[in-house]
Design a protein around this motif. Structure first.
Motif, PDB file in Angstrom:
ATOM      1  N   ARG A  21       0.846  -1.180   0.431  1.00  0.00           N
ATOM      2  CA  ARG A  21       0.321  -0.197   0.762  1.00  0.00           C
ATOM      3  C   ARG A  21       0.804   0.924   0.017  1.00  0.00           C
ATOM      4  N   ALA A  22       1.760   1.220  -0.013  1.00  0.00           N
ATOM      5  CA  ALA A  22       3.207   2.278   0.594  1.00  0.00           C
ATOM      6  C   ALA A  22       3.259   2.693  -1.582  1.00  0.00           C
ATOM      7  N   ALA A  23       4.267   4.199  -1.378  1.00  0.00           N
ATOM      8  CA  ALA A  23       4.760   4.959  -1.910  1.00  0.00           C
ATOM      9  C   ALA A  23       5.596   4.247  -2.533  1.00  0.00           C
ATOM     10  N   CYS A  24       6.333   4.813  -3.604  1.00  0.00           N
ATOM     11  CA  CYS A  24       7.579   3.752  -3.494  1.00  0.00           C
ATOM     12  C   CYS A  24       8.542   3.955  -5.052  1.00  0.00           C
ATOM     13  N   PRO A  25       9.742   4.394  -5.145  1.00  0.00           N
ATOM     14  CA  PRO A  25      10.405   4.640  -5.980  1.00  0.00           C
ATOM     15  C   PRO A  25      10.264   4.127  -7.341  1.00  0.00           C
ATOM     16  N   ASP A  26       9.790   4.781  -8.184  1.00  0.00           N
ATOM     17  CA  ASP A  26       9.443   3.962  -9.626  1.00  0.00           C
ATOM     18  C   ASP A  26      10.705   3.820 -10.612  1.00  0.00           C
ATOM     19  N   ASP A  27       9.655   3.002 -10.896  1.00  0.00           N
ATOM     20  CA  ASP A  27      10.383   1.993 -12.104  1.00  0.00           C
ATOM     21  C   ASP A  27      11.736   2.590 -12.514  1.00  0.00           C
ATOM     22  N   ALA A  28      11.621   3.686 -13.523  1.00  0.00           N
ATOM     23  CA  ALA A  28      12.857   4.482 -13.853  1.00  0.00           C
ATOM     24  C   ALA A  28      13.946   4.660 -13.254  1.00  0.00           C
ATOM     25  N   ALA A  29      13.176   5.221 -11.654  1.00  0.00           N
ATOM     26  CA  ALA A  29      13.817   5.870 -10.649  1.00  0.00           C
ATOM     27  C   ALA A  29      15.034   4.535 -10.479  1.00  0.00           C
ATOM     28  N   MET A  30      14.575   3.370 -10.187  1.00  0.00           N
ATOM     29  CA  MET A  30      15.382   1.509  -9.767  1.00  0.00           C
ATOM     30  C   MET A  30      15.898   0.952 -11.298  1.00  0.00           C
ATOM     31  N   ALA A  31      15.537   1.677 -12.038  1.00  0.00           N
ATOM     32  CA  ALA A  31      16.689   1.380 -13.079  1.00  0.00           C
ATOM     33  C   ALA A  31      17.658   1.825 -14.063  1.00  0.00           C
ATOM     34  N   ALA A  32      17.188   2.977 -13.350  1.00  0.00           N
ATOM     35  CA  ALA A  32      18.811   4.097 -13.193  1.00  0.00           C
ATOM     36  C   ALA A  32      19.646   3.001 -11.670  1.00  0.00           C
ATOM     37  N   MET A  33      19.907   3.129 -10.619  1.00  0.00           N
ATOM     38  CA  MET A  33      19.996   2.693  -9.526  1.00  0.00           C
ATOM     39  C   MET A  33      20.855   1.246 -10.246  1.00  0.00           C
ATOM     40  N   ALA A  34      19.790   0.371 -11.250  1.00  0.00           N
ATOM     41  CA  ALA A  34      20.302  -1.002 -10.863  1.00  0.00           C
ATOM     42  C   ALA A  34      21.410  -0.641 -11.925  1.00  0.00           C
ATOM     43  N   ALA A  35      21.645   0.105 -13.097  1.00  0.00           N
ATOM     44  CA  ALA A  35      22.816   0.847 -13.619  1.00  0.00           C
ATOM     45  C   ALA A  35      24.176   0.938 -13.232  1.00  0.00           C
ATOM     46  N   SER A  36      23.858   1.718 -12.237  1.00  0.00           N
ATOM     47  CA  SER A  36      24.804   2.729 -11.372  1.00  0.00           C
ATOM     48  C   SER A  36      25.428   1.305 -10.456  1.00  0.00           C
ATOM     49  N   LEU A  37      24.530   0.153 -10.230  1.00  0.00           N
ATOM     50  CA  LEU A  37      25.193  -0.257  -9.387  1.00  0.00           C
ATOM     51  C   LEU A  37      25.879  -2.080  -9.886  1.00  0.00           C
ATOM     52  N   LEU A  38      25.444  -2.002 -11.308  1.00  0.00           N
ATOM     53  CA  LEU A  38      25.774  -2.875 -11.971  1.00  0.00           C
ATOM     54  C   LEU A  38      27.050  -2.320 -12.926  1.00  0.00           C
ATOM     55  N   ASN A  39      27.403  -1.165 -13.057  1.00  0.00           N
ATOM     56  CA  ASN A  39      28.912  -0.350 -13.570  1.00  0.00           C
ATOM     57  C   ASN A  39      29.669   0.077 -12.122  1.00  0.00           C
ATOM     58  N   ASN A  40      28.970  -0.873 -11.246  1.00  0.00           N
ATOM     59  CA  ASN A  40      30.077  -0.801  -9.606  1.00  0.00           C
ATOM     60  C   ASN A  40      30.636   0.981  -9.735  1.00  0.00           C
ATOM     61  N   THR A  41      29.596   2.058  -9.394  1.00  0.00           N
ATOM     62  CA  THR A  41      29.306   3.466  -8.896  1.00  0.00           C
ATOM     63  C   THR A  41      28.036   3.938  -8.471  1.00  0.00           C
ATOM     64  N   PRO A  42      28.722   4.253  -7.079  1.00  0.00           N
ATOM     65  CA  PRO A  42      27.992   4.029  -5.463  1.00  0.00           C
ATOM     66  C   PRO A  42      26.607   5.384  -6.401  1.00  0.00           C
ATOM     67  N   VAL A  43      26.034   5.209  -5.174  1.00  0.00           N
ATOM     68  CA  VAL A  43      24.510   5.783  -6.238  1.00  0.00           C
ATOM     69  C   VAL A  43      24.159   6.520  -4.232  1.00  0.00           C
ATOM     70  N   PRO A  44      22.985   7.310  -5.053  1.00  0.00           N
ATOM     71  CA  PRO A  44      22.473   8.091  -4.178  1.00  0.00           C
ATOM     72  C   PRO A  44      20.600   7.650  -3.245  1.00  0.00           C
ATOM     73  N   PRO A  45      20.294   7.246  -2.654  1.00  0.00           N
ATOM     74  CA  PRO A  45      19.737   7.383  -1.986  1.00  0.00           C
ATOM     75  C   PRO A  45      18.403   7.335  -2.834  1.00  0.00           C
ATOM     76  N   PRO A  46      18.032   6.140  -2.961  1.00  0.00           N
ATOM     77  CA  PRO A  46      16.192   6.614  -4.185  1.00  0.00           C
ATOM     78  C   PRO A  46      15.295   7.201  -3.743  1.00  0.00           C
ATOM     79  N   ALA A  47      15.013   7.636  -2.247  1.00  0.00           N
ATOM     80  CA  ALA A  47      14.051   8.557  -2.347  1.00  0.00           C
ATOM     81  C   ALA A  47      14.122   9.367  -0.465  1.00  0.00           C
ATOM     82  N   PRO A  48      14.353  10.394  -0.706  1.00  0.00           N
ATOM     83  CA  PRO A  48      14.433  10.567   0.678  1.00  0.00           C
ATOM     84  C   PRO A  48      13.609  10.397   1.807  1.00  0.00           C
ATOM     85  N   GLY A  49      13.766  10.340   2.912  1.00  0.00           N
ATOM     86  CA  GLY A  49      13.072   9.791   3.949  1.00  0.00           C
ATOM     87  C   GLY A  49      12.201   8.771   3.465  1.00  0.00           C
TER      88      GLY A  49
END
Length: 288
Positions: A21-49
């Motif tokens: 039932r909760a709000a959630c970082p959207d698909d685009a945000a998580m796809a961008a995060m995955a791309a960075s992680l798989l490129n071994n690049t540190p990321v910011p938090p997906p959403a504040p708070g």
């Protein structure tokens, strides 16, 4: 039993049950995060708070993307199973996420890149493998749990703490990045006897992590929720709150006996379990 165990067993599944039932970082945000992680690049938090529920929702969007590179899900890891980790990540109970084929692909003695992840760390851990679905109704009795396990496997986990600013890493963000699941190194598996004597061994063993220069950590089996097998009923409850369950063949990473330590290039790291069997057993990895 450690002071947080009962609270941990009761609290986390109730907290996570509202994820759908909760709000959630959207698909685009998580796809961008995955791309960075798989490129071994540190990321910011997906959403504040984020809340824990939002972190779990983010995890559910991240995992299918990570599977494309890391292989299919083969089980679960449970993190924050000791007091020090719960304090560090400001969350008073464990957290869980899927593990992948890549998490258990490397064998003891293998050499892996030290920069295997965005924020690569090393932990002494322990895997068990589920024999049958009866694990989901075995309850908290240690011998009953052992009847539904067919392998115990020495394990060095190689997680990814992911965030560019680790000061922002808390429970919701750890959930969102899949509790750091990435790689690992497995030792020689053995079938555990379903006896009180072996259950006692799991609790009383000592797990020592070293490199060529020094001891990195040492902890008793009781470091994980008072006993390594206490992790399993917690995970069963957590998965039930998600609407799923353990199945035959699932591997479970029970948690870190050591802190999450930086992965140092040029070092060979060895985890040794004394008291688990008649003779000490070890697993090692060289980082280049």
């Amino acid at each position: 039993m450690r002071r947080n165990t009962l609270a941990a067993l009761a609290l986390a599944p109730l907290v996570l049950a509202g994820a759908a039932r909760a709000a959630c970082p959207d698909d685009a945000a998580m796809a961008a995060m995955a791309a960075s992680l798989l490129n071994n690049t540190p990321v910011p938090p997906p959403a504040p708070g984020m809340s824990l529920a939002e972190g779990l929702c983010a995890q559910n969007r991240l995992v299918p993307i990570m599977e494309r590179s890391l292989g299919r899900v083969v089980g679960w890891k449970v993190g924050l199973t000791n007091d020090a980790a719960q304090t560090r990540f400001r969350t008073p109970h464990p957290l869980a996420a899927p593990i992948y084929e890549a998490t258990v692909r490397a064998r003891s003695g293998d050499t892996l890149p030290a920069r295997f992840a965005a924020v690569p760390v090393v932990e002494s851990d322990l895997l068990v493998r589920v024999r049958d679905a009866g694990i989901n109704t075995a309850g908290a009795d240690h011998v009953a749990i052992l009847r539904h396990l067919d392998q115990v496997i020495p394990f060095i986990e190689l997680p990814d703490l992911a965030l560019a600013d680790l000061g922002q890493m808390d429970g919701p963000n750890l959930l969102a990045v899949g509790v750091g699941a990435r790689l690992g190194v497995v030792g020689e598996a053995f079938e555990p006897p379903a006896t009180a004597e072996f259950a006692a061994r799991l609790g009383s063993m000592r797990v020592r992590l070293v490199n060529e220069q020094r001891e990195l950590s040492e902890a008793p089996g009781t470091a994980l929720l008072g006993h390594p097998l206490n992790v399993i009923p917690w995970l069963v409850g957590d998965l039930a709150a998600r609407g799923t369950a353990l199945k035959p063949g699932d591997l479970i990473s029970l948690g870190g006996f050591s802190p999450a330590l930086p992965a140092e290039a040029g070092r060979t790291v060895t985890a040794t379990y004394t008291g688990l069997r008649e003779q000490p057993v070890s697993v090692s990895v060289s980082l280049r």
